[in-house]
Design a protein around this motif. Structure first.
Motif, PDB file in Angstrom:
ATOM      1  N   LEU A   8      16.000  23.507 -66.801  1.00 27.62           N
ATOM      2  CA  LEU A   8      16.209  25.088 -67.244  1.00 27.62           C
ATOM      3  C   LEU A   8      17.686  25.031 -67.861  1.00 27.62           C
ATOM      4  O   LEU A   8      18.695  24.589 -67.342  1.00 27.62           O
ATOM      5  CB  LEU A   8      16.413  25.809 -66.013  1.00 27.62           C
ATOM      6  N   THR A   9      17.585  26.083 -69.050  1.00 26.31           N
ATOM      7  CA  THR A   9      18.938  26.114 -69.458  1.00 26.31           C
ATOM      8  C   THR A   9      19.431  27.629 -69.345  1.00 26.31           C
ATOM      9  O   THR A   9      18.466  28.486 -69.780  1.00 26.31           O
ATOM     10  CB  THR A   9      18.782  25.687 -71.170  1.00 26.31           C
ATOM     11  N   ASN A  10      20.333  28.043 -68.688  1.00 26.34           N
ATOM     12  CA  ASN A  10      20.859  29.207 -68.734  1.00 26.34           C
ATOM     13  C   ASN A  10      19.934  30.236 -68.125  1.00 26.34           C
ATOM     14  O   ASN A  10      19.424  31.273 -68.900  1.00 26.34           O
ATOM     15  CB  ASN A  10      21.447  29.775 -70.042  1.00 26.34           C
ATOM     16  N   PRO A  11      19.293  29.902 -67.134  1.00 24.23           N
ATOM     17  CA  PRO A  11      18.126  30.925 -66.640  1.00 24.23           C
ATOM     18  C   PRO A  11      18.703  31.927 -66.126  1.00 24.23           C
ATOM     19  O   PRO A  11      20.029  32.276 -65.928  1.00 24.23           O
ATOM     20  CB  PRO A  11      17.555  30.151 -65.421  1.00 24.23           C
ATOM     21  N   LYS A  12      17.929  33.065 -66.047  1.00 28.13           N
ATOM     22  CA  LYS A  12      18.187  34.498 -65.384  1.00 28.13           C
ATOM     23  C   LYS A  12      18.053  34.335 -63.984  1.00 28.13           C
ATOM     24  O   LYS A  12      17.006  33.698 -63.600  1.00 28.13           O
ATOM     25  CB  LYS A  12      17.573  35.554 -65.984  1.00 28.13           C
ATOM     26  N   ILE A  13      18.840  34.867 -63.227  1.00 26.78           N
ATOM     27  CA  ILE A  13      18.575  34.840 -61.547  1.00 26.78           C
ATOM     28  C   ILE A  13      18.527  35.810 -60.868  1.00 26.78           C
ATOM     29  O   ILE A  13      19.697  36.599 -61.034  1.00 26.78           O
ATOM     30  CB  ILE A  13      19.511  33.529 -61.190  1.00 26.78           C
ATOM     31  N   VAL A  14      18.040  35.957 -59.734  1.00 29.09           N
ATOM     32  CA  VAL A  14      17.943  37.010 -58.674  1.00 29.09           C
ATOM     33  C   VAL A  14      18.164  36.198 -57.333  1.00 29.09           C
ATOM     34  O   VAL A  14      17.663  35.421 -57.035  1.00 29.09           O
ATOM     35  CB  VAL A  14      16.745  37.930 -58.634  1.00 29.09           C
ATOM     36  N   GLY A  15      19.285  36.749 -56.386  1.00 29.61           N
ATOM     37  CA  GLY A  15      19.555  36.353 -55.458  1.00 29.61           C
ATOM     38  C   GLY A  15      19.533  37.311 -54.338  1.00 29.61           C
ATOM     39  O   GLY A  15      20.259  38.545 -54.639  1.00 29.61           O
ATOM     40  N   GLN A  36      22.014  35.548 -66.794  1.00 27.95           N
ATOM     41  CA  GLN A  36      22.247  36.893 -66.159  1.00 27.95           C
ATOM     42  C   GLN A  36      22.139  36.643 -64.613  1.00 27.95           C
ATOM     43  O   GLN A  36      21.379  35.836 -64.077  1.00 27.95           O
ATOM     44  CB  GLN A  36      21.586  37.859 -66.977  1.00 27.95           C
ATOM     45  N   ILE A  37      23.125  37.262 -63.956  1.00 26.39           N
ATOM     46  CA  ILE A  37      22.908  37.343 -62.308  1.00 26.39           C
ATOM     47  C   ILE A  37      22.763  38.509 -61.899  1.00 26.39           C
ATOM     48  O   ILE A  37      23.582  39.456 -62.337  1.00 26.39           O
ATOM     49  CB  ILE A  37      24.139  36.366 -61.957  1.00 26.39           C
ATOM     50  N   LEU A  38      21.771  38.733 -61.125  1.00 30.23           N
ATOM     51  CA  LEU A  38      21.518  39.922 -60.414  1.00 30.23           C
ATOM     52  C   LEU A  38      21.619  39.522 -58.910  1.00 30.23           C
ATOM     53  O   LEU A  38      20.682  38.826 -58.327  1.00 30.23           O
ATOM     54  CB  LEU A  38      20.423  40.706 -60.644  1.00 30.23           C
ATOM     55  N   LEU A 185      14.118  44.667 -64.381  1.00 35.60           N
ATOM     56  CA  LEU A 185      13.367  44.379 -65.687  1.00 35.60           C
ATOM     57  C   LEU A 185      14.581  45.066 -66.745  1.00 35.60           C
ATOM     58  O   LEU A 185      14.527  44.415 -67.669  1.00 35.60           O
ATOM     59  CB  LEU A 185      12.137  45.414 -65.804  1.00 35.60           C
ATOM     60  N   LYS A 186      15.184  46.206 -66.485  1.00 37.34           N
ATOM     61  CA  LYS A 186      16.070  46.494 -67.369  1.00 37.34           C
ATOM     62  C   LYS A 186      17.304  45.842 -67.698  1.00 37.34           C
ATOM     63  O   LYS A 186      17.472  45.501 -68.670  1.00 37.34           O
ATOM     64  CB  LYS A 186      16.656  47.900 -66.703  1.00 37.34           C
ATOM     65  N   TYR A 187      17.773  45.058 -66.562  1.00 40.83           N
ATOM     66  CA  TYR A 187      18.875  44.224 -66.869  1.00 40.83           C
ATOM     67  C   TYR A 187      18.557  43.146 -67.582  1.00 40.83           C
ATOM     68  O   TYR A 187      19.345  42.423 -68.401  1.00 40.83           O
ATOM     69  CB  TYR A 187      19.424  43.894 -65.500  1.00 40.83           C
ATOM     70  N   PHE A 188      17.305  42.274 -67.366  1.00 43.08           N
ATOM     71  CA  PHE A 188      16.945  41.250 -67.725  1.00 43.08           C
ATOM     72  C   PHE A 188      16.382  41.246 -69.108  1.00 43.08           C
ATOM     73  O   PHE A 188      16.043  40.398 -69.792  1.00 43.08           O
ATOM     74  CB  PHE A 188      16.048  40.341 -66.843  1.00 43.08           C
ATOM     75  N   LYS A 189      16.135  42.629 -69.450  1.00 42.00           N
ATOM     76  CA  LYS A 189      15.740  42.863 -70.875  1.00 42.00           C
ATOM     77  C   LYS A 189      16.565  42.411 -71.918  1.00 42.00           C
ATOM     78  O   LYS A 189      16.086  41.922 -73.122  1.00 42.00           O
ATOM     79  CB  LYS A 189      15.239  44.314 -70.910  1.00 42.00           C
ATOM     80  N   ASN A 190      17.761  42.564 -71.613  1.00 42.74           N
ATOM     81  CA  ASN A 190      18.981  42.204 -72.665  1.00 42.74           C
ATOM     82  C   ASN A 190      19.026  40.861 -73.008  1.00 42.74           C
ATOM     83  O   ASN A 190      18.806  40.100 -72.363  1.00 42.74           O
ATOM     84  CB  ASN A 190      20.219  42.869 -72.214  1.00 42.74           C
TER      85      ASN A 190
END
Length: 190
Positions: A8-15, A36-38, A185-190
């Motif tokens: 994976l290259t620069n994945p978006k992640i939720v923890g 992106q990190i949430l 969804l809003k945050y990761f849409k960007n």
């Protein structure tokens, strides 16, 4: 490491909870870049750990020896203490299921006993170096990791934004699933 294994290259992640600590450690210590990190009510700022955690750590073998019906009662009380609203019966059943056989019971108490503040202390001193925007969702009624810890983390990571979630405990995703999903969804849409 899974990110490298999957290439994976620069994945978006939720923890969430210890998953949040894992995200921060992976980013800061392993230098894995996330797009992106949430984080949702992460275990990230000292002090943490409940009296129950401390007691299990000192008496893990005694907890492993609990009769199954007592273990199930402890487990249920523990899990339902993480929500603000009464938990859906099927959801509770699903959360409890992996921990109800002998192997699960042992693993439940083992993961509590093995948790250590040293894993967050190692990275807590690095939070001020984070320049990447990070979203922090936090249940306003979190009894496990109170929102004051979220406010403290928000100050420690200058690039973070704290979003309090009303009528939600530690398991924000159970108390306010539609709201949590809308933020993701809003945050990761960007």
């Amino acid at each position: 490491m899974l990110v490298k294994h999957w290439k994976l290259t620069n994945p978006k992640i939720v923890g969430h909870d210890f998953g949040g600590a894992t995200v921060l450690r992976t980013y800061l210590l392993n230098k894995i870049e996330f797009d992106q990190i949430l984080l949702i009510d992460p275990v990230a700022v000292s002090p943490w750990g409940s009296p129950f955690f401390s007691h299990v750590a000192l008496n893990e073998s005694a907890f492993n020896g609990l009769p199954n019906y007592i273990h199930e009662a402890v487990l249920e009380k523990y899990v339902t203490g993480a929500t603000y609203s009464e938990m859906d019966v099927e959801t509770l059943k699903g959360i409890k299921k992996p921990w109800l056989n002998d192997e699960g019971k042992k693993a439940f108490y083992q993961q509590i006993a093995q948790s250590s503040q040293k894993y967050t202390d190692e990275v807590e001193i690095l939070y001020s170096n984070i320049k990447k925007p990070i979203i922090l969702l936090w249940g306003e009624e979190d009894n496990w990791i109170p929102i004051k810890q979220g406010k403290k983390l928000n100050k420690m990571i200058p690039s973070s934004s704290l979003i309090p979630i009303g009528n939600a405990g530690h398991l924000v995703q159970e108390d306010q699933p539609a709201l949590v999903l809308s933020y993701i969804l809003k945050y990761f849409k960007n």
